[in-house]
Write a protein that holds these residues in place. Structure first.
Motif, PDB file in Angstrom:
ATOM      1  N   LEU A   1      90.959  -0.225  26.212  1.00 50.15           N
ATOM      2  CA  LEU A   1      89.684  -1.186  26.560  1.00 50.15           C
ATOM      3  C   LEU A   1      89.278  -0.874  28.090  1.00 50.15           C
ATOM      4  CD1 LEU A   1      90.602  -4.638  24.828  1.00 50.15           C
ATOM      5  CD2 LEU A   1      88.661  -3.248  24.154  1.00 50.15           C
ATOM      6  N   ARG A   2      88.060  -1.084  28.373  1.00 44.71           N
ATOM      7  CA  ARG A   2      87.621  -1.098  29.672  1.00 44.71           C
ATOM      8  C   ARG A   2      86.635  -2.537  29.786  1.00 44.71           C
ATOM      9  NH1 ARG A   2      91.158   1.707  29.581  1.00 44.71           N
ATOM     10  NH2 ARG A   2      91.319   3.880  30.049  1.00 44.71           N
ATOM     11  N   LEU A   3      86.535  -3.077  30.940  1.00 48.08           N
ATOM     12  CA  LEU A   3      86.102  -4.161  31.237  1.00 48.08           C
ATOM     13  C   LEU A   3      85.039  -4.149  32.314  1.00 48.08           C
ATOM     14  CD1 LEU A   3      88.915  -4.946  30.341  1.00 48.08           C
ATOM     15  CD2 LEU A   3      88.252  -7.164  30.500  1.00 48.08           C
ATOM     16  N   THR A   4      84.118  -5.149  32.440  1.00 47.93           N
ATOM     17  CA  THR A   4      83.159  -5.364  33.637  1.00 47.93           C
ATOM     18  C   THR A   4      83.215  -6.771  33.504  1.00 47.93           C
ATOM     19  OG1 THR A   4      81.045  -4.865  34.292  1.00 47.93           O
ATOM     20  CG2 THR A   4      81.113  -5.133  31.918  1.00 47.93           C
TER      21      THR A   4
ATOM     22  N   ASP B   1      97.240  -4.341  32.303  1.00 49.16           N
ATOM     23  CA  ASP B   1      97.183  -3.074  32.854  1.00 49.16           C
ATOM     24  C   ASP B   1      95.947  -2.462  32.462  1.00 49.16           C
ATOM     25  OD1 ASP B   1      98.037  -0.867  34.173  1.00 49.16           O
ATOM     26  OD2 ASP B   1      98.705   0.193  32.464  1.00 49.16           O
ATOM     27  N   LEU B   2      94.710  -3.389  32.740  1.00 47.98           N
ATOM     28  CA  LEU B   2      93.413  -2.880  32.348  1.00 47.98           C
ATOM     29  C   LEU B   2      92.284  -2.848  33.651  1.00 47.98           C
ATOM     30  CD1 LEU B   2      92.750  -4.963  29.133  1.00 47.98           C
ATOM     31  CD2 LEU B   2      93.417  -2.485  29.134  1.00 47.98           C
ATOM     32  N   PRO B   3      91.649  -1.761  33.428  1.00 47.83           N
ATOM     33  CA  PRO B   3      90.673  -1.637  34.833  1.00 47.83           C
ATOM     34  C   PRO B   3      89.396  -2.362  34.263  1.00 47.83           C
ATOM     35  CG  PRO B   3      90.635   0.464  33.401  1.00 47.83           C
ATOM     36  CD  PRO B   3      91.598  -0.314  32.516  1.00 47.83           C
ATOM     37  N   ALA B   4      88.605  -2.793  35.553  1.00 46.11           N
ATOM     38  CA  ALA B   4      87.247  -3.282  35.213  1.00 46.11           C
ATOM     39  C   ALA B   4      86.331  -2.534  36.041  1.00 46.11           C
ATOM     40  CB  ALA B   4      87.034  -4.782  35.778  1.00 46.11           C
ATOM     41  N   ILE B   5      85.560  -1.933  35.377  1.00 46.31           N
ATOM     42  CA  ILE B   5      84.497  -0.988  36.188  1.00 46.31           C
ATOM     43  C   ILE B   5      82.993  -1.683  36.305  1.00 46.31           C
ATOM     44  CG2 ILE B   5      85.716   1.058  35.646  1.00 46.31           C
ATOM     45  CD1 ILE B   5      83.873   1.301  33.421  1.00 46.31           C
ATOM     46  N   GLY B   6      82.485  -1.064  37.274  1.00 46.38           N
ATOM     47  CA  GLY B   6      81.125  -1.769  37.538  1.00 46.38           C
ATOM     48  C   GLY B   6      81.109  -3.236  37.787  1.00 46.38           C
ATOM     49  N   GLY B   7      80.038  -3.950  37.332  1.00 48.78           N
ATOM     50  CA  GLY B   7      80.082  -5.382  37.940  1.00 48.78           C
ATOM     51  C   GLY B   7      79.055  -5.806  38.735  1.00 48.78           C
ATOM     52  N   LYS B   8      78.736  -6.863  38.545  1.00 49.93           N
ATOM     53  CA  LYS B   8      77.441  -7.535  39.161  1.00 49.93           C
ATOM     54  C   LYS B   8      77.817  -8.912  39.804  1.00 49.93           C
ATOM     55  CE  LYS B   8      72.328  -8.396  39.136  1.00 49.93           C
ATOM     56  NZ  LYS B   8      72.821  -9.853  39.681  1.00 49.93           N
ATOM     57  N   ASP B   9      77.424  -9.313  40.831  1.00 49.31           N
ATOM     58  CA  ASP B   9      77.634 -10.868  41.384  1.00 49.31           C
ATOM     59  C   ASP B   9      76.254 -11.361  41.976  1.00 49.31           C
ATOM     60  OD1 ASP B   9      77.813 -10.780  44.507  1.00 49.31           O
ATOM     61  OD2 ASP B   9      79.045  -9.030  43.835  1.00 49.31           O
ATOM     62  N   SER B  10      76.017 -12.775  42.088  1.00 51.97           N
ATOM     63  CA  SER B  10      75.194 -13.564  42.633  1.00 51.97           C
ATOM     64  C   SER B  10      75.556 -14.718  43.126  1.00 51.97           C
ATOM     65  CB  SER B  10      74.072 -13.849  41.703  1.00 51.97           C
ATOM     66  OG  SER B  10      72.957 -14.550  42.352  1.00 51.97           O
ATOM     67  N   MET B  11      75.603 -14.906  44.449  1.00 49.64           N
ATOM     68  CA  MET B  11      75.833 -16.007  45.118  1.00 49.64           C
ATOM     69  C   MET B  11      74.742 -16.985  45.449  1.00 49.64           C
ATOM     70  SD  MET B  11      79.078 -15.558  45.134  1.00 49.64           S
ATOM     71  CE  MET B  11      80.211 -13.916  44.768  1.00 49.64           C
ATOM     72  N   SER B  12      73.738 -17.143  44.692  1.00 47.82           N
ATOM     73  CA  SER B  12      72.733 -17.704  44.944  1.00 47.82           C
ATOM     74  C   SER B  12      72.331 -18.715  43.733  1.00 47.82           C
ATOM     75  CB  SER B  12      71.125 -17.011  45.171  1.00 47.82           C
ATOM     76  OG  SER B  12      71.122 -16.124  43.781  1.00 47.82           O
TER      77      SER B  12
END
Length: 222
Positions: free
Chosen positions: A41-44, A76-87
């Motif tokens: 598995l790979r996560l975002t 033992d899984l990686p998280a790739i990418g991702g997006k954030d918003s603090m608004s």
């Protein structure tokens, strides 16, 4: 391809740390219940938080990311990418502020074989229901060593045909899970009278309800 998501705002509002931890766990268990291999598995992660203006508001994304990292590291899984918003703070006409709940949504993806992919609806009358339950510690945190081993064995059971359908337990517990599994092919389900209603309706993120062919329960690895 397999893609599954995880997030519950009620848990996140109570504790951003637990909310993110169980968001990752929920996305993983949903993917596993569809026949994905935990190890592949790979996560975002997608984050959305109120405007950061004091120690409390800064603490929400910090604790959420810490919770997510704790789970990813344990599995033992990686998280790739991702997006954030603090608004995520808005003003109503009367000037009152409205904030979004602390949000970290996890997505788990895998490329699975059609030979191991399964769907959640019950397949045949007379089959048995088996529940895989995760262990938790004194702080209501999953015991990830047990999860890693258990989900790995469950994947092998799916490949061997010992599990023909599975459903990741959610907010309303096993009652919700078996009901939805029964709806698919319009099959009924019989639950023994000795099942405690408090357990049957309790939230169970990380648990999996499995349909096992009659006569194969003793062959299960989980």
């Amino acid at each position: 391809s397999v893609m599954a998501c995880g997030y519950n705002p009620n848990v996140a509002c109570w504790s951003p740390f637990h909310g993110a931890m169980y968001a990752v766990t929920e996305s993983v268990v949903r993917a596993v219940a569809l026949g994905a291999d935990l190890a592949k598995l790979r996560l975002t992660l997608q984050e959305y938080f109120p405007k950061l203006h004091d120690a409390n508001s800064w603490g929400q994304p910090f604790s959420a990311l810490l919770g997510a990292f704790t789970t990813l590291d344990a599995l033992d899984l990686p998280a790739i990418g991702g997006k954030d918003s603090m608004s995520g703070t808005f003003n109503e006409e009367d000037g009152k502020e409205v904030n979004v709940p602390p949000t970290l949504v996890s997505f788990a993806v895998d490329v699975a074989s059609e030979k191991t992919a399964i769907s959640p609806e019950f397949k045949k009358a007379g089959n048995k229901i088996v529940v895989f339950k995760i262990e938790k510690d004194a702080y209501d945190l999953p015991v990830y060593s047990q999860i890693t081993e258990g989900y790995g064995k469950l994947f092998e059971d799916i490949k061997a045909g010992r599990i023909v359908s599975a459903y990741a337990v959610e907010r309303h517990g096993m009652a919700e899970a078996v009901s939805k599994m029964a709806f698919g092919n319009r099959l009924g389900v019989k639950i023994e009278h000795n099942v405690d209603p408090r357990d049957f309706f309790a939230a169970g993120w990380g648990n999996i309800v499995c349909e096992v062919p009659d006569g194969k329960v003793g062959e299960l690895s989980i």
